[in-house]
Enzyme design. Structure first.
Site, PDB file in Angstrom:
ATOM      1  N   PRO A 181       0.790  -1.227   0.000  1.00 39.83           N
ATOM      2  CA  PRO A 181       0.000   0.000   0.000  1.00 39.83           C
ATOM      3  C   PRO A 181       0.827   1.284   0.000  1.00 39.83           C
ATOM      4  O   PRO A 181       0.304   2.346   0.381  1.00 39.83           O
ATOM      5  CB  PRO A 181      -0.760  -0.125   1.308  1.00 39.83           C
ATOM      6  CG  PRO A 181       0.276  -0.714   2.241  1.00 39.83           C
ATOM      7  CD  PRO A 181       1.046  -1.704   1.395  1.00 39.83           C
ATOM      8  N   ASP A 182       2.099   1.226  -0.360  1.00 36.28           N
ATOM      9  CA  ASP A 182       2.981   2.383  -0.193  1.00 36.28           C
ATOM     10  C   ASP A 182       2.388   3.677  -0.738  1.00 36.28           C
ATOM     11  O   ASP A 182       2.388   4.718  -0.073  1.00 36.28           O
ATOM     12  CB  ASP A 182       4.317   2.130  -0.888  1.00 36.28           C
ATOM     13  CG  ASP A 182       5.255   1.286  -0.041  1.00 36.28           C
ATOM     14  OD1 ASP A 182       4.833   0.843   1.040  1.00 36.28           O
ATOM     15  OD2 ASP A 182       6.394   1.058  -0.468  1.00 36.28           O
ATOM     16  N   HIS A 183       1.918   3.632  -1.986  1.00 35.43           N
ATOM     17  CA  HIS A 183       1.540   4.874  -2.651  1.00 35.43           C
ATOM     18  C   HIS A 183       0.318   5.519  -2.003  1.00 35.43           C
ATOM     19  O   HIS A 183       0.293   6.734  -1.770  1.00 35.43           O
ATOM     20  CB  HIS A 183       1.292   4.617  -4.137  1.00 35.43           C
ATOM     21  CG  HIS A 183       2.476   4.014  -4.831  1.00 35.43           C
ATOM     22  ND1 HIS A 183       3.714   4.599  -4.816  1.00 35.43           N
ATOM     23  CD2 HIS A 183       2.618   2.860  -5.540  1.00 35.43           C
ATOM     24  CE1 HIS A 183       4.572   3.843  -5.502  1.00 35.43           C
ATOM     25  NE2 HIS A 183       3.931   2.788  -5.937  1.00 35.43           N
TER      26      HIS A 183
END
Length: 769
Positions: free
Chosen positions: A541-543
């Site tokens: 889920p980084d972005h």
């Protein structure tokens, strides 16, 4: 803050997030509101923490009551069709006339303008529009959808960024405005942010996969353990060396060619074969712990219930089981950012049909200092100790609102993303340059005391400090929050670690591809008959976690403007992945069973899937979600009436037959043509788009979403634009990412008053490097 929520389940998380942050959110329910199937859990989770009012907004008395609620609202959130928006007086012109104080957040599937503005996107076609579907799954199977409402959830996250920015802006002039979010644009920026620049970076590194086609788990292998699966991140030579030791130093891997990451990727089948022999004698936990000792990185793929029960999750208390917002003992995910001065909380379960609560009475709003400057955050300084993706993307959001972003980095120990792409030039990494737009680069050696002193002085000159170093690193450098707040009590300090702070894993390293696996999301992002859980090669889920953290920072800015008080924000990236899929954990807790992966099928709707279209590996996503939509589909594709298919039950029983017939129809047309025909008939459909499709797309071009910049070392580069469009508040386009150390002298001279002689001495001493 008073928020009126008119969304369906595709946009409900936006209001839920604002409610978690303390807003008084009133959900408008239709008189016939009665969720069934999967929607029961989704409603219970996504509308928790809201009060409710039941209105027929299509009747005169319902519209009158809606007007009364709008008169007392600060924010309204809606994802209505354009005609309905106008009929209810929720278009920008009507709100400006009748309710000028309201900040209106329009969560639109494809925007308020452009050739496809009237199209409707259910969750599967929405993901197809973003490029995330194109990039996910096994290459010999159809592209595989994420579970839940991921594309729409990205729009919800950007929606609270816009809502909070609108309220902060209203404080300066007293008027609301319209905030427009396109789900397609938000999902592209929230899941697939690197995709649009790859084609331009092929000038530098010709082998870059600019088509963005799915390749299962990509560079981050999913490998078997004795009790499930683990995932790897192998970046540095040290990590590869440790991984070889984890495989019991198999002689097959002894050749020098294995030190080349490209060679390893091309021979991943050999790695997989060896792993089957050499890893399955140990459990996931044993491999995780051994990998830590060997200084390589392994992540555990959990089932959702395992994540809920994990000691790290329990220590951080992500899930509420008090019964305040749902059944007692059922795990309800709470807001994934802990705010030390304004803690989020759950107060009530989701409202049901017949609810009649309006806004609670409130005392006069406390005096608040308005932000000054032409841009909302003009004059706000952020000092960032960011690595990889999450915090740099948070800063990019703040930069576009006007903040100055000063990135502290090192020549001796550059951010790992500066090596991405293999160009050999630290200023020419596509990944770093996509993440760090709108930043200035200051190089300081934090291993020296004088360097740490400079970094501390720089940080305490700022309004916001943000970091996503490994847990405990900032404290060991003397740059932690507690020390800084002694000097600057109103400092907002944002931290984001993979597993979050505290707990048994609070100081463990983690990378984006491992975080969704730890949270239990990875195993669900898969076809049910796949050979192993491949998840996605995207760094989810980084972005989207970076944007979620930006929203929390805006909430902290609002608090500081009202009270003068700073605070510490703590986000676990694993928890941000879980928060976007909270109904899964709720369901597992209620039933005692973990869900199975569904691929592109839906338990309540058919036909629903990704179907082949004309061309090589070309696809179209179609979602038929009710009886009327199926009738329209039949007319559009020329099928006759069949009473056995008139209900969802009949269609689900004939799912395989329907999928086969629909595939025959789609295979003779391009995905674009098929979607045009179906959308014209009122059926949700979308071609499965990749980066090349986005670059050529007339709709995105008409909306000018893709931005073209000039990077000092790269030249022309194209990137995702800003999905938040505001009718009154001016924003700016974040400029190209900085070359390493490009701004050291200017920033330290201007902010800390260092003279030329000081800079020369510090450079010679190796402090500024």
């Amino acid at each position: 803050m008073r928020v009126l929520d008119l969304t369906d389940l595709r946009g409900a998380l936006c209001g839920r997030m604002l409610a978690d942050l303390g807003a008084d959110v009133v959900k408008v329910l239709a008189p016939d509101h009665q969720p069934v199937g999967d929607a029961v859990l989704a409603h219970a989770y996504r509308n928790a923490n809201k009060s409710g009012v039941t209105l027929d907004i299509h009747q005169p008395d319902g519209r009158q009551r809606l007007g009364e609620l709008l008169a007392g609202a600060d924010v309204v959130i809606e994802n209505l069709h354009a005609d309905e928006r106008v009929a209810l007086g929720l278009d920008a012109e009507s709100l400006e006339r009748d309710h000028p104080q309201v900040v209106s957040v329009a969560l639109t599937d494809l925007g308020l303008d452009g050739p496809r503005a009237g199209w409707r996107l259910e969750p599967l076609p929405a993901l197809a529009s973003s490029g995330a579907l194109h990039a996910s799954g096994f290459p010999d199977l159809a592209p595989c959808s994420a579970p839940g409402y991921l594309a729409h959830d990205c729009a919800s996250v950007y929606g609270i960024v816009g809502a909070l920015a609108g309220v902060l802006d209203r404080r300066r002039h007293g008027r609301g405005q319209q905030v427009e979010i396109s789900v397609q644009e938000a999902a592209l920026a929230g899941t697939n942010v690197w995709s649009l620049c790859l084609e331009d970076y092929k000038r530098i590194t010709p082998h870059l996969p600019s088509e963005g086609t799915r390749n299962a788990e990509g560079n981050y292998w999913v490998l078997p353990a004795s009790d499930g699966w683990v995932r790897t991140v192998i970046g540095s030579p040290k990590q590869w060396e440790g991984f070889v030791h984890l495989l019991r130093d198999d002689p097959v891997l002894s050749g020098d060619e294995w030190n080349d990451s490209a060679f390893r990727l091309m021979n991943s089948d050999v790695i997989r074969m060896l792993a089957q022999e050499r890893l399955t004698d140990r459990s996931r936990k044993e491999l995780f712990e051994e990998a830590l000792e060997l200084r390589t990185t392994i992540g555990v793929l959990h089932q959702p219930s395992e994540f809920v029960a994990h000691p790290q999750t329990r220590a951080r208390q992500l899930f509420d089981t008090s019964g305040r917002a749902g059944p007692v003992d059922a795990p309800i995910a709470t807001f994934p950012v802990t705010l030390s001065a304004t803690p989020a909380s759950l107060r009530r379960p989701a409202p049901e049909a017949g609810a009649s609560s309006g806004f609670a009475a409130r005392s006069a709003e406390p005096d608040a200092a308005p932000l000054e400057g032409e841009l909302l955050l003009e004059g706000v300084r952020v000092v960032e100790f960011g690595v990889m993706a999450v915090v740099p993307e948070m800063s990019m959001v703040l930069s576009e609102l006007g903040a100055e972003i000063i990135r502290v980095e090192s020549v001796a120990r550059p951010d790992g993303l500066r090596f991405a792409g293999g160009s050999g030039d630290l200023d020419k990494s596509f990944a770093f340059n996509a993440e760090n737009r709108g930043h200035k680069s200051v190089t300081i050696d934090l291993t020296s005391q004088e360097g740490r002193d400079l970094a501390f002085r720089l940080s305490t000159s700022a309004d916001i400090v943000a970091e996503n170093m490994r847990g405990g690193v900032m404290e060991s450098l003397g740059l932690g929050y507690e020390r800084m707040r002694e000097v600057k009590p109103d400092l907002i300090y944002a931290s984001s670690q993979g597993y979050g702070r505290g707990g048994p894993l609070g100081e463990m390293p983690a990378y984006g591809p491992l975080n969704s696996g730890f949270a239990g999301v990875h195993v669900l992002w898969n076809h049910p008959d796949a050979p192993y859980p491949c998840g996605t090669s995207l760094n989810h889920p980084d972005h989207i976690a970076g944007k979620l953290l930006a929203a929390a920072v805006l909430a902290a800015i609002d608090h500081r403007q009202r009270t003068g008080e700073g605070q510490h924000l703590d986000m676990a990236q694993t928890e941000s992945a879980a928060y976007l899929l909270g109904e899964v954990y709720l369901g597992a807790g209620l039933t005692g069973r973990d869900p199975e992966p569904r691929g592109n099928r839906h338990p309540d709707h058919a036909p629903h899937g990704v179907y082949p279209s004309a061309g090589d590996d070309r696809w179209v996503a179609i979602a038929v979600c009710d009886d009327d939509a199926f009738d329209r589909l039949c007319r559009a594709v020329g099928w006759g009436t069949d009473p056995a298919l008139a209900t969802a039950e009949g269609r689900l029983a004939a799912r395989d037959e329907l999928d086969g017939r629909l595939s025959e129809w789609t295979a003779t047309r391009t995905g674009e043509d098929a979607a045009e025909v179906l959308q014209a008939a009122g059926v949700s459909a979308m071609p499965v788009m990749g980066p090349n499709d986005h670059h050529a797309d007339a709709h995105l071009a008409a909306r000018e979403f893709i931005v073209t910049l000039e990077h000092p070392a790269v030249g022309r580069e194209r990137h995702v634009g800003n999905p938040v469009r505001m009718s009154r508040l001016e924003q700016r386009t974040a400029e190209s990412a900085p070359c390493l150390g490009a701004d050291t002298a200017e920033v330290l001279g201007r902010v800390l008053g260092l003279q030329a002689g000081d800079l020369e001495r510090l450079t010679e001493a190796g402090v500024l490097r």
